[in-house]
Design a protein around this motif. Structure first.
Motif, PDB file in Angstrom:
ATOM      1  N   GLN A 237      38.143  35.473  43.965  1.00  0.00           N
ATOM      2  CA  GLN A 237      37.292  34.965  42.903  1.00  0.00           C
ATOM      3  C   GLN A 237      35.864  34.753  43.398  1.00  0.00           C
ATOM      4  O   GLN A 237      34.891  35.083  42.713  1.00  0.00           O
ATOM      5  N   ASN A 245      30.226  39.631  39.166  1.00  0.00           N
ATOM      6  CA  ASN A 245      31.337  40.095  38.314  1.00  0.00           C
ATOM      7  C   ASN A 245      31.201  41.560  37.879  1.00  0.00           C
ATOM      8  O   ASN A 245      31.706  41.954  36.823  1.00  0.00           O
ATOM      9  N   ASP A 248      35.816  44.115  40.316  1.00  0.00           N
ATOM     10  CA  ASP A 248      36.970  43.224  40.474  1.00  0.00           C
ATOM     11  C   ASP A 248      37.915  43.679  41.582  1.00  0.00           C
ATOM     12  O   ASP A 248      38.888  43.011  41.891  1.00  0.00           O
TER      13      ASP A 248
END
Length: 813
Positions: A237, A245, A248
């Motif tokens: 994360q 972001n 991923d």
């Protein structure tokens, strides 16, 4: 009668040219042979490698013509490419002028060798007619999904504002200005050769009997099929947030799923998209950034020889099974061209990973133990799993299947066939190449040119300076209208990799394109002539050219242009020509000029030496004395025709002596060997040696009929190798009636007597000369007489006769 090669060779070359002697017939009921030597780059002068390559092909073509085959034996010119641009800069010439002047000169050189090429099938790949059909193929590939555009990493020189080929990068610097190059992302065109990876591999079975095993092995390794596990590493994360972001995770592939619990780090290629994103967005400290940029400046092929090097980039991924955090490094041993440009690293069970982990003090976790003996790391063989959760205790092969099944059940990975082969990047940011026939429209995006507007040709009014792409900077050339919506648009300025041109040229030859201009080649011609029966060229083309040509053949088949699966039925890879133990090179000063050789000795001497000095597939060491020896042999061959009589039918003499019998035997042994050499072994050196031996035996006798019969056969056999002198002698003596298939007189090959060894208690004591298949009792009687002093007074226990070989007398006392 004096041998004058200049006069003879000029005469026959003019005769062949005037009579179009080497054009294939349109009669498709005839048996055919398609003999093709790899076409040359028009660099300006031929070299001895060309002489060897084309002499081999020419010998085969001439032989099959004699045997009544319809022979296609063409030549062309692989004429696009970077050397022409380099010459343009150096000599301030237009690449087109330089190229076509070189073709004109080299055509004369090849003609001076007496090579039997078709005149009607000759072309250069830079001819606009050739480009027109190539561009159509590219458009059809695009429509079928075999061609696409994506960003590619290229070698870029900021000083020269140009893309550099790998060969132009010297120790990380531009070959022209010596400034460091950088790796830059640019859009490029790719051919999806990977869609044919399985077929390219599987169809090698069709080539097993006709291609060298070494070449097939090289292609198998290059394609590199492997079965394994493909899965995705999810970023932690914190790492996702660090990357805004935008990512991923990333895919990896492994053939060693049994080692999955031993992963202690993951490594990305320096050019990986995540790495580039971090550089571009200043997400790395300056030292880390510079380390990676330095890696990127080194060509991938050169990194393999370097010490393993890497840097942690501050992000982590999650182990798919244990959920542990795994650090992500950039490493110089990971190549963006292979797989996804990312790997899982298991240092306990991989030598490369182990070396890297030791250098950077990374964890090493062993998960495989040997079935027997002590564990020494890195242990890279199969074994028994340990420290592997529910899979501990399983053998490696069993565990691979079970772990892959687990990944599939969890939906986090799958069993996959992977290939080392990458899609083929064909974009080149250079002028002298075939333009890629696409248009960039603001409304429609990427649009292929209309077929009826082909070819897209190069502008002539350019200046090649070495800085930038002249097509990009040309004031008008790239300006056009969109073929789809009619709006103003921009023409693609990239040109094609020259391997594209050499991937389909074998098809272009099959049709006389001067007569049929509306097709790249006629279907009926392709079905008759293809595949090439014998393809001749250097081993250095084992992978790229030959693999691309195989792919193109399959693609053209699927596009409806061709009917065959493979382009080349048989492949002969000839060895290099050496001098003083090294490959001939201008820089080494050890070259031999074919023009000077032909001027001094004649083309037939050059051809005879080049085919006599070594078998075709072996390296050939240049030998001036051997060249002189070849000339002396041809001089004798020419002079001794005076011992023959003129006739238009082959004499069938009856020998009256052992010498005459032996001479005829040697002549017919040469004739018998010819068929084997020209159709199977290509060991021209043994055939020439046999002909020399036959001529030597003929010179020991004084029988005009036997001598004439010998010349009838020897000039027939040698015509493919030394065509000028063979045609001259055959024309003088036989009105060339001896050219064609000659039946072997089997009686000439039979021996009147044979030699058998006589051994006593297994030790050779004498030899006897007897008739073949002599009576056993007679053989023993003659053997006893020959070995009398070894057996007198002894007790003979046994007599053993090995037919046509030996008699062994066993004695006691």
């Amino acid at each position: 009668m004096q041998y004058n090669p200049k006069e003879i060779e000029k005469k026959w070359q003019e005769f062949w040219d005037k009579n179009n002697s080497f054009e294939p017939s349109e009669d498709k009921t005839l048996p055919k042979k398609y003999i093709l030597s790899m076409f040359p780059y028009p660099s300006g002068r031929i070299h001895m490698g060309h002489v060897r390559n084309y002499s081999i092909g020419d010998a085969l073509a001439r032989y099959y013509r004699q045997m009544g085959y319809n022979v296609l034996h063409p030549i062309g010119w692989d004429s696009f490419g970077m050397p022409a641009e380099n010459a343009a800069i150096k000599h301030k010439l237009h690449p087109k002028k330089w190229t076509y002047e070189n073709i004109d000169y080299m055509r004369k050189e090849l003609k001076s060798l007496g090579l039997s090429f078709s005149k009607t099938r000759e072309f250069a790949t830079s001819d606009t007619e050739y480009t027109r059909w190539e561009q159509e193929f590219i458009i059809k590939m695009y429509e079928k999904g075999l061609l696409y555009q994506k960003n590619q990493t290229v070698n870029w020189c900021e000083t020269c504002h140009t893309v550099l080929a790998n060969e132009q990068v010297i120790e990380g610097c531009c070959w022209r200005c010596d400034n460091p190059i950088i790796q830059k992302e640019m859009p490029g065109y790719y051919i999806a050769i990977t869609k044919y990876a399985g077929e390219l591999l599987d169809d090698m079975k069709e080539l097993r009997d006709g291609w060298p095993k070494r070449v097939l092995t090289m292609q198998e390794n290059w394609i590199g099929r492997s079965l394994g596990l493909e899965f995705r590493f999810e970023l932690s994360q914190e790492s996702k947030e660090k990357l805004n972001n935008c990512f991923d995770g990333y895919e990896v592939f492994t053939t060693r799923a049994d080692t999955i619990y031993g992963v202690t780090y993951s490594a990305l290629a320096p050019e990986h998209e995540i790495v580039n994103y971090m550089i571009q967005n200043n997400l790395l400290d300056e030292q880390t950034k510079q380390t990676i940029l330095k890696m990127q400046s080194i060509l991938p092929r050169d990194r393999a020889a370097q010490e393993k090097e890497g840097v942690y980039i501050g992000i982590d991924v999650i182990h798919p099974l244990t959920k542990e955090k795994i650090p992500v490094w950039v490493a110089n041993f990971v190549l963006v061209e292979y797989g996804s440009g990312a790997v899982m690293a298991v240092p306990a069970h991989d030598e490369r990973d182990f070396e890297f982990a030791n250098k950077y003090n990374l964890p090493i976790k062993h998960v495989i133990e040997p079935p027997k003996g002590n564990l020494e790391l890195p242990y890279t063989n199969p074994g028994i799993l340990v420290n592997s959760g529910e899979f501990s205790g399983m053998k490696s092969e069993e565990a691979k299947k079970a772990i892959i099944k687990k990944f599939e059940e969890l939906g986090i990975g799958k069993e996959t066939v992977n290939y080392k082969l990458r899609d083929w990047g064909i974009s080149r940011q250079r002028y002298w190449g075939a333009p890629i026939p696409f248009i960039h429209c603001q409304n429609c995006g990427l649009v292929p040119e209309k077929i009826e507007n082909l070819p897209v040709t190069l502008p002539d009014d350019v200046e090649i300076t070495g800085s930038g792409n002249p097509l990009e900077t040309h004031p008008t050339w790239k300006k056009c209208v969109c073929p789809r919506c009619g709006a103003d648009a921009t023409r693609e300025t990239d040109t094609m990799d020259t391997f594209v041109q050499s991937s389909w040229y074998q098809f272009r030859y099959v049709t006389d394109f001067h007569k049929y201009k509306d097709v790249p080649f006629r279907s009926e011609d392709e079905k008759y002539w293809m595949s090439v029966d014998e393809y001749i060229g250097g081993i250095e083309h084992a992978i790229l050219h030959l693999l691309y040509a195989r792919f193109f053949t399959k693609a053209l088949r699927d596009l409806g242009y061709a009917s065959v699966n493979e382009p080349f039925k048989n492949l002969l890879t000839q060895g290099m020509v050496l001098k003083d133990g090294s490959k001939m090179s201008k820089s080494k000063g050890n070259t031999v000029d074919p023009d000077e050789l032909i001027e001094k000795y004649g083309a037939d001497t050059a051809r005879l030496f080049i085919l006599f000095a070594a078998p075709p597939e072996k390296e050939l060491e240049w030998n001036d004395k051997a060249v002189e020896g070849a000339f002396r042999f041809l001089n004798r061959l020419y002079t001794n025709q005076a011992k023959c009589k003129n006739t238009t039918t082959k004499p069938n003499p009856i020998p009256a002596s052992k010498a005459e019998k032996l001479a005829r035997k040697k002549v017919y042994e040469t004739l018998k060997k010819a068929d084997e050499v020209y159709t199977k072994t290509f060991a021209f050196n043994t055939l020439i040696a046999s002909a020399m031996e036959a001529l030597n035996e003929l010179n020991k006798i004084d029988n005009e009929d036997i001598y004439t019969e010998g010349y009838w056969i020897i000039t027939n056999v040698l015509e493919p190798i030394v065509p000028h002198i063979a045609n001259e002698i055959a024309d003088n003596l036989f009105n060339q009636e001896n050219f064609g298939k000659i039946e072997i007189d089997e009686s000439a090959l039979k021996d009147d007597e044979i030699t058998m060894a006589v051994t006593v208690n297994g030790k050779k004591r004498a030899e006897i000369h007897v008739a073949p298949n002599e009576d056993k009792d007679k053989l023993i009687e003659v053997a006893k007489q020959a070995a009398a002093r070894y057996i007198d007074g002894k007790t003979i226990i046994k007599e053993i006769v090995v037919p046509n070989k030996l008699i062994n007398i066993v004695i006691k006392g």
